[in-house]
Design a protein around this motif. Structure first.
Motif, mmCIF file in Angstrom:
data_model
loop_
_atom_site.group_PDB
_atom_site.id
_atom_site.type_symbol
_atom_site.label_atom_id
_atom_site.label_comp_id
_atom_site.label_asym_id
_atom_site.label_seq_id
_atom_site.Cartn_x
_atom_site.Cartn_y
_atom_site.Cartn_z
ATOM 1 N N ARG A 1 -6.037 -3.166 -8.709
ATOM 2 C CA ARG A 1 -7.330 -3.099 -9.512
ATOM 3 C C ARG A 1 -8.258 -1.959 -8.960
ATOM 4 O O ARG A 1 -8.793 -1.288 -9.962
ATOM 5 C CB ARG A 1 -8.142 -4.595 -9.241
ATOM 6 C CG ARG A 1 -8.907 -5.341 -10.397
ATOM 7 C CD ARG A 1 -9.094 -4.859 -11.530
ATOM 8 N NE ARG A 1 -8.524 -5.068 -12.881
ATOM 9 C CZ ARG A 1 -8.419 -6.101 -13.360
ATOM 10 N NH1 ARG A 1 -9.414 -7.228 -12.987
ATOM 11 N NH2 ARG A 1 -7.716 -6.522 -14.429
ATOM 12 N N THR A 2 -8.063 -1.654 -7.651
ATOM 13 C CA THR A 2 -8.948 -0.691 -7.254
ATOM 14 C C THR A 2 -8.448 0.645 -7.850
ATOM 15 O O THR A 2 -9.299 1.671 -8.197
ATOM 16 C CB THR A 2 -9.113 -0.800 -5.780
ATOM 17 O OG1 THR A 2 -9.382 -1.978 -5.074
ATOM 18 C CG2 THR A 2 -9.840 0.464 -5.158
ATOM 19 N N ARG A 3 -7.236 0.807 -7.691
ATOM 20 C CA ARG A 3 -6.633 2.036 -8.218
ATOM 21 C C ARG A 3 -6.563 2.303 -9.829
ATOM 22 O O ARG A 3 -6.583 3.235 -10.105
ATOM 23 C CB ARG A 3 -5.078 1.965 -7.860
ATOM 24 C CG ARG A 3 -4.150 3.023 -8.226
ATOM 25 C CD ARG A 3 -4.282 4.432 -7.330
ATOM 26 N NE ARG A 3 -3.420 5.334 -7.703
ATOM 27 C CZ ARG A 3 -2.259 5.745 -7.395
ATOM 28 N NH1 ARG A 3 -1.472 4.708 -6.493
ATOM 29 N NH2 ARG A 3 -1.669 6.631 -7.760
ATOM 30 N N TYR A 4 -6.306 1.031 -10.465
ATOM 31 C CA TYR A 4 -6.484 1.269 -11.999
ATOM 32 C C TYR A 4 -7.526 0.325 -12.545
ATOM 33 O O TYR A 4 -7.130 -0.764 -12.918
ATOM 34 C CB TYR A 4 -5.243 0.886 -12.592
ATOM 35 C CG TYR A 4 -4.051 1.830 -11.980
ATOM 36 C CD1 TYR A 4 -3.768 3.316 -12.241
ATOM 37 C CD2 TYR A 4 -3.052 1.364 -11.081
ATOM 38 C CE1 TYR A 4 -2.951 4.036 -11.515
ATOM 39 C CE2 TYR A 4 -2.023 1.986 -10.644
ATOM 40 C CZ TYR A 4 -2.055 3.400 -10.763
ATOM 41 O OH TYR A 4 -0.906 4.082 -10.275
ATOM 42 N N HIS B 1 0.749 -1.336 0.279
ATOM 43 C CA HIS B 1 0.086 -0.023 0.003
ATOM 44 C C HIS B 1 0.945 1.194 -0.024
ATOM 45 O O HIS B 1 0.649 2.258 -0.685
ATOM 46 C CB HIS B 1 -0.783 -0.161 1.257
ATOM 47 C CG HIS B 1 -2.267 -0.780 1.187
ATOM 48 N ND1 HIS B 1 -3.195 -0.462 0.141
ATOM 49 C CD2 HIS B 1 -2.484 -2.061 1.751
ATOM 50 C CE1 HIS B 1 -3.982 -1.381 0.493
ATOM 51 N NE2 HIS B 1 -3.880 -2.309 1.231
ATOM 52 N N ASP B 2 1.949 1.227 0.875
ATOM 53 C CA ASP B 2 2.806 2.368 0.928
ATOM 54 C C ASP B 2 3.588 2.708 -0.300
ATOM 55 O O ASP B 2 3.828 3.906 -0.675
ATOM 56 C CB ASP B 2 3.852 2.428 2.175
ATOM 57 C CG ASP B 2 3.221 2.214 3.576
ATOM 58 O OD1 ASP B 2 1.870 2.513 3.552
ATOM 59 O OD2 ASP B 2 3.933 2.014 4.576
ATOM 60 N N LEU B 3 3.986 1.390 -0.848
ATOM 61 C CA LEU B 3 4.437 1.888 -2.178
ATOM 62 C C LEU B 3 3.530 2.287 -3.440
ATOM 63 O O LEU B 3 3.959 3.057 -4.185
ATOM 64 C CB LEU B 3 5.146 0.401 -2.812
ATOM 65 C CG LEU B 3 5.716 0.208 -4.261
ATOM 66 C CD1 LEU B 3 6.842 1.175 -4.237
ATOM 67 C CD2 LEU B 3 6.062 -1.257 -4.592
ATOM 68 N N LEU B 4 2.397 1.712 -3.530
ATOM 69 C CA LEU B 4 1.517 2.131 -4.592
ATOM 70 C C LEU B 4 1.036 3.615 -4.334
ATOM 71 O O LEU B 4 0.659 4.379 -5.324
ATOM 72 C CB LEU B 4 0.076 1.184 -4.421
ATOM 73 C CG LEU B 4 -0.819 1.548 -5.455
ATOM 74 C CD1 LEU B 4 -0.272 1.334 -6.781
ATOM 75 C CD2 LEU B 4 -1.997 0.543 -5.402
ATOM 76 N N ALA B 5 1.032 4.138 -2.971
ATOM 77 C CA ALA B 5 0.718 5.461 -2.773
ATOM 78 C C ALA B 5 1.586 6.389 -3.311
ATOM 79 O O ALA B 5 1.014 7.628 -3.679
ATOM 80 C CB ALA B 5 0.746 5.447 -0.973
#
Ligand SMILES: C[S@@+](CC[C@H](N)C(=O)[O-])C[C@H]1O[C@@H](n2cnc3c(N)ncnc32)[C@H](O)[C@@H]1O
Length: 258
Positions: free
Chosen positions: A51-54, A22-26
């Motif tokens: 998937r949620t983000r993109y 999560h911290d990386l994707l943020a």
């Protein structure tokens, strides 16, 4: 491909393992992503957050372990999963995001690997990588001690994970010539773990698993009990039942120039 990875054991500490993803994707730029590769995807723990983000992006999870991929496919039937070796596998077409959480430390040669992964990105695409930076902690030095000090019927030395994870400035030097934006940081998570012998359980799910898989059952049991005794004194359990496992991780997000 049987690799010594056990999905159930790996997922025991699901929340702690998920947090760095999560911290990386943020920190991945919010640009349009239409294709993404999750390199060393394991059981697909990052699938849902990606998937949620993109939501419109094609997702491909790549891993070398049949066991981990079977679990990924059963937990996330709408993902696409590929059995391949990330040391040599590269996408046919440029992709918008290469995401890799806690996997590239199993591959060496980062001076070549990182720029090569950038070259697999579409212009403006991002490479997002998180790797543990805890090679000199007792969790890992104890494994090397036991391999060296005791007699084993199998030569375990070639199976020891090396330490391909370099200091942050190495990645900055390697990635800045091929990146438009580059963000590198470390975080130490002070992970409170419950249970009788949680640090051994934790390491069993990662660095120790493939090694024990090479030993016969009696030796594997002996290795585990020696390891556990040393680890319990390095990470003592507090009277309240908590064992604190400090865990440092290195993160990088590099964006290919437009
Ligand atoms: C610690 S798990 C991380 C899994 C997942 N990314 C996560 O965040 O939970 C490391 C994964 O890297 C995979 N792996 C190790 N070497 C690999 C290689 N050469 N090619 C592809 N996957 C590899 C292992 O099979 C394992 O599933």
């Amino acid at each position: 491909v049987t690799s010594g990875w056990d999905p159930d054991r790996y997922l025991l500490f699901h929340d702690h393992r998920l947090r760095p993803a999560h911290d990386l994707l943020a920190r991945v730029p919010d640009d349009d992503v239409s294709s993404m590769v999750d390199l060393g995807c394991g059981t697909g723990v990052a699938f849902a957050m990606l998937r949620t983000r993109y939501p419109r992006a094609e997702y491909l999870g790549v891993d070398l372990s049949t066991e981990m991929l079977e679990r990924a496919a059963s937990d996330h039937p709408d993902g696409e999963w590929l059995l391949a070796d990330a040391r040599v596998w590269r996408p046919h077409e440029p992709v918008d995001l290469i995401f890799s959480n806690a996997a590239l430390h199993w591959l060496g040669n980062h001076a070549e690997l990182m720029p090569e992964l950038i070259s697999c990105l579409a212009p403006g695409g991002s490479l997002a990588v998180q790797m543990p930076a805890n090679f000199y902690q007792p969790t890992h030095t104890t494994i090397r001690e036991l391999v060296d000090e005791l007699d084993w019927s199998v030569n375990l030395r070639p199976l020891l994970p090396g330490n391909p994870v370099h200091p942050a400035d190495f990645y900055h030097r390697v990635l800045s010539p091929v990146s438009q934006h580059l963000d590198i940081w470390t975080t130490t998570y002070h992970q409170p773990l419950a249970g009788e012998d949680p640090v051994t359980e934790w390491v069993y799910g990662t660095a120790l698993g493939p090694l024990l898989g090479a030993l016969n059952p009696a030796e594997s049991k002996r290795f585990r009990s020696e390891y556990s005794a040393r680890i319990r004194s390095a990470y003592p359990r507090r009277p309240d039942g908590i064992t604190l496992l400090p865990f440092t991780r290195l993160f990088m997000v590099a964006t290919r120039p437009l």
